[in-house]
Design a protein around this motif. Structure first.
Motif, PDB file in Angstrom:
ATOM      1  N   ASN A 118       0.804  -1.223   0.000  1.00  0.00           N
ATOM      2  CA  ASN A 118       0.000   0.000   0.000  1.00  0.00           C
ATOM      3  C   ASN A 118       0.837   1.272   0.000  1.00  0.00           C
ATOM      4  N   THR A 124       4.732   7.783   2.222  1.00  0.00           N
ATOM      5  CA  THR A 124       5.013   6.345   2.217  1.00  0.00           C
ATOM      6  C   THR A 124       6.064   6.013   1.159  1.00  0.00           C
TER       7      THR A 124
ATOM      8  N   PHE B  68      -5.790   5.219   4.064  1.00  0.00           N
ATOM      9  CA  PHE B  68      -4.485   5.586   3.525  1.00  0.00           C
ATOM     10  C   PHE B  68      -4.539   7.032   3.029  1.00  0.00           C
ATOM     11  N   ASP B  96      -1.526   3.194   7.565  1.00  0.00           N
ATOM     12  CA  ASP B  96      -0.674   3.842   6.580  1.00  0.00           C
ATOM     13  C   ASP B  96       0.662   4.250   7.194  1.00  0.00           C
ATOM     14  N   ASN B 188      -9.583   1.646   1.172  1.00  0.00           N
ATOM     15  CA  ASN B 188      -8.314   2.363   1.210  1.00  0.00           C
ATOM     16  C   ASN B 188      -8.423   3.787   0.665  1.00  0.00           C
TER      17      ASN B 188
END
Lengths: 300, 327, 180
Positions: A118, A124, B68, B96, B188
């Motif tokens: 993800n 991220t 997320f 996340d 998500n």
């Protein structure tokens, strides 16, 4: 102008070892792709069937000038599966991480983040970049604008878009091929082998909708994202990923190479793809922020 | 074992506390939480008030910031963490890396729980989240058997929390895009699965068709109980057979394996259902309070299946992956 | 006038809404909802964009239905015939005792829906928003009647008590129906 590269993703389906070996021989010799992923991603139970062919496949691909990436399992669970992930991570070659299970073993060395991890935002992406990520292929549900926004804020990583193939939509602890055949997952008899592009799943209203491949659920329709190279460059995208099917993947790669080199228009590329023996209709809705089964391209 | 209970509104939070929850989990009224349904969830002021109420009763509040973060809008998720901390939340539940990283760096005193949306099911994955963000508890994916949970707990040094009642995800959580494939919205991306604005129920000669974005997910005879058209609980045709291919329209009831979960080293038991009303939450929490107390006292929880049978979707229940035959 | 005619034929409505003799039911409920919005403005926040939606609420065991626009101090309730659905975006139907049980939060809407005791149509998300707003509001019958203090408590106890008794009877009937 930087050239946009083509990647051949891992084979999601349970192809017999002979079929896999033949497939990669032809890819090595003829396919216009720069990078090729090998290895089992979907089901650890299938690994013993293909384990023995990889050394020769890898050697052959490298001889054909392809960069080889070792793809790891998307949902490792058993001791043997976890060990397999660790073993590939300690190889010298580039590795694709499809579950964070692999991060501790690979952190600090170069890796690819696959579409099962993800990565939804630039924070991220930068987190993984700092630990060794060189390429990131984000989850398939993200739009081109979203991926572009991440890519522009994380320029030391190559961003790759899942451009062709049935979309990987879900994974389960449960095997649907086994369930459909009233078998237990632990004694599944590998009935998934009968569906080399996955088994079509229709709604009770008769609409084509999904496909199953063991523990994996895919779209019935085939992603066929055909942007102009300028669209991709504007968003900072450096790679497109083609996901293997039984259709002629050399022809698929050729169509995309023509598109990315500016030799073919998106419309003619889509037409070329539609002439191939694809397992479902063509879609590209996700990239424009629509439901995945929408097809923007065909309407323009 | 702690009993962790859902609250979609302040009234439900109070009801859950009164009914016997040890902790209540809830989320903000935006896309930072995975139950982003119309009319649900908490404003910052409501959360602060909810935390005060829970603390006055000696109970905890856990704040789910478990979607997320969207590119270019990560600040909204960071702000949610900051506000949860300011409201006095006892922990934040996140999946996340952007959210976990912010919480670990900016609020080192705030407890972090790893959301089930991160689907960490191997010792290596758990170790990654513990080492990188000092996660104190991992909410376990609903695909593990009791034996696998016991084995995992022997290899990790962090608390674990297991779902015991409510909706059952048959797919690996946080990695399922079925909903966005049909509707454009997913857990998500938007904090919803099979979103209500795409749901229609249509009566025709054959009964009632439940559709999601035009796809017929199931069909019911007039006298049959219906269900919500969640994609993975629908009837489909594959290989010439029409069946509930992914999962029957059942909900999870692990009442019968509470003792097994305790023996497996599980710290906390979680009830799903922030989208459910306070009548539901009150009844389920009360029943589980009794069952957990019985298990802690060395008794058994066989009664609980019967007590809870009326409250689930379609009335049918399963122990899910906790029994290995589920696969 | 249509209101009064229908009201006159309905003893149950008279029990539930004791002021009915003085005002037509629709006017009474409109005023009650607007008064409620004055006292508890936050209650309507949860509806968000759906507060301007028109809800067709059809008690299946009564001879009339309601059109409700739950828009705070601009709320509107009209008593209408069963077929006057053209302006509605959302449809909710079920036995009146069950619908009232949803209002005071003593019944679980999802369970009633899945068991087909209550059915819905139209904009599902608006139904959900209304359900969640009502569930958090902790409404008492007195809130809708505009009664306060001791009189309000008296009304609540009387109405909720008789509702519980009536619902017990009704549920028993339903359960027996399911078993047969």
């Amino acid at each position: 102008m930087p050239r946009i590269a083509l990647t051949l993703g891992p084979v999601f389906f349970h192809w017999p070892a002979d079929r896999l070996a033949d497939f990669y021989r032809r890819i090595a010799d003829q396919a216009a792709v720069d990078r090729v992923h090998v290895g089992e991603v979907v089901c650890g139970k299938r690994m013993p069937f293909s384990d023995s062919i990889w050394p020769e496949v890898i050697e052959r691909l490298e001889r054909g000038g392809k960069e080889v990436v070792l793809s790891t399992l998307a949902a490792p669970a058993t001791v043997r599966e976890r060990r397999a992930v660790n073993d590939w991570c300690s190889e010298g070659r580039l590795v694709e991480i499809n579950d964070v299970t692999a991060i501790p073993a690979r952190s600090g060395q170069a890796f690819v983040i696959g579409p099962f991890v993800n990565v939804y935002n630039e924070s991220t992406a930068r987190f993984f970049a700092a630990r060794g990520a060189r390429t990131i292929c984000p989850p398939v549900e993200l739009s081109l604008d979203a991926i572009g926004s991440i890519a522009r804020n994380c320029s030391d990583v190559d961003f790759e878009i899942f451009a062709f193939g049935r979309l990987p939509l879900a994974l389960s602890g449960r095997c649907y091929h086994a369930r459909l055949n009233n078998l237990h997952k632990d004694s599944c008899q590998f009935t998934c082998e009968q569906d080399p592009d996955g088994l079509a799943v229709d709604t009770i209203g008769g609409q084509e909708f999904l496909a199953v491949n063991g523990v994996q659920t895919l779209s019935n329709q085939v992603q066929a994202f055909c942007p102009t190279p300028e669209d991709l460059r504007a968003q900072g995208i450096r790679r497109l990923r083609l996901s293997p099917h039984t259709a002629d993947m050399v022809a698929v790669a050729e169509a995309y190479r023509g598109l990315l080199d500016g030799a073919q228009s998106p419309a003619s590329t889509r037409f070329a793809l539609s002439c191939l023996d694809l397992p479902g209709g063509m879609v590209d809705g996700y990239l424009s922020g629509k439901p995945g089964f929408h097809s923007e391209g065909q309407s323009t | 074992m702690e009993l962790i209970c859902p609250a979609g509104t302040p009234a439900t939070l109070r009801a859950a506390v009164v009914a016997g929850a040890d902790a209540v989990y809830c989320g903000f009224r935006n896309e930072t939480n995975a139950r982003n349904f119309p009319g649900l969830n908490f404003s910052t002021a409501e959360l602060a008030e909810g935390v005060r109420f829970a603390h006055d009763h000696g109970k905890k509040v856990l704040v789910a910031i478990n979607t997320f973060a969207q590119p270019g809008r990560v600040d909204l998720w960071h702000k949610a963490v900051d506000e949860a901390a300011q409201c006095g939340a006892d922990a934040v539940i996140a999946a996340d890396l952007a959210v976990l990283d912010h919480a670990a760096n900016c609020h080192p005193g705030l407890r972090l729980h790893l959301s089930v949306q991160a689907a960490a099911s191997t010792p290596e994955a758990v170790k990654f989240y513990v080492d990188a963000f000092r996660v104190r508890r991992v909410v376990l994916p609903r695909v593990l058997s009791v034996q696998e949970i016991a084995a995992l707990n022997r290899m990790i040094d962090v608390e674990t929390e297991a779902f015991v009642f409510g909706g059952l995800c048959v797919m690996v959580e946080g990695r399922c895009y079925l909903s966005s494939y049909a509707t454009g919205k997913s857990p998500n991306l938007s904090g919803v699965c099979s979103p209500p604005e795409h749901v229609t129920y249509e009566d025709d000669a054959e009964g009632t068709a439940a559709r999601l974005a035009g796809f017929t997910i199931d069909r019911y005879a007039q006298s049959q109980p219906t269900g919500y058209p969640t994609l993975c609980k629908g009837r489909f045709t594959a290989g010439g057979k029409t069946s509930y291919l992914f999962e029957d329209p059942v909900s999870l009831n692990a009442g019968g394996v509470l003792a097994g979960l305790k023996a497996a080293g599980v710290t906390a038991l979680k009830i799903e259902g922030r989208q459910r009303g306070k009548a539901y939450v009150t009844e389920v929490v009360r029943a589980f309070r009794r069952a957990v107390d019985a298990v802690e006292a060395g008794g058994d929880a066989a009664e609980i299946d019967r007590i809870l049978a009326g409250m689930s979707e379609g009335g049918r229940q399963t122990e899910g992956a906790y029994k290995k035959t589920w696969r | 006038m249509a209101d009064e005619q229908r009201d006159g034929s309905l003893p149950l409505a008279r029990i539930l809404f004791p002021k009915i003799g003085a005002l037509p039911l629709g006017t009474l409920l409109t005023k009650a909802l607007r008064d409620l919005a004055k006292r508890q403005p936050n209650l309507f926040d949860r509806l968000g964009e759906h507060k301007s939606a028109c809800f067709f609420v059809d008690p299946t065991d009564l001879s009339f239905a309601f059109l409700v626009v739950p828009d705070g101090e601009r709320s509107l309730v009209r008593v209408v015939g069963k077929s006057e659905t053209s302006s509605a975006a959302v449809f909710i139907s079920g036995p009146i005792l069950m619908l009232l049980g949803l209002l005071d939060g003593s019944l679980d809407g999802d369970a009633l829906f899945f068991r087909r005791i209550v059915s819905i149509g139209g904009r599902t998300e608006a139904v959900l928003a209304l359900r969640n707003a009502i569930d958090d509001a902790e409404l008492r019958p007195a809130d809708l009647l505009g009664l306060h203090g001791a009189l309000g408590r008296l009304a609540d106890n009387a109405i909720l008590g008789s509702l519980r008794a009536a619902r017990r009877l009704a549920c028993r009937g339903l359960d027996q129906g399911e078993r047969s």
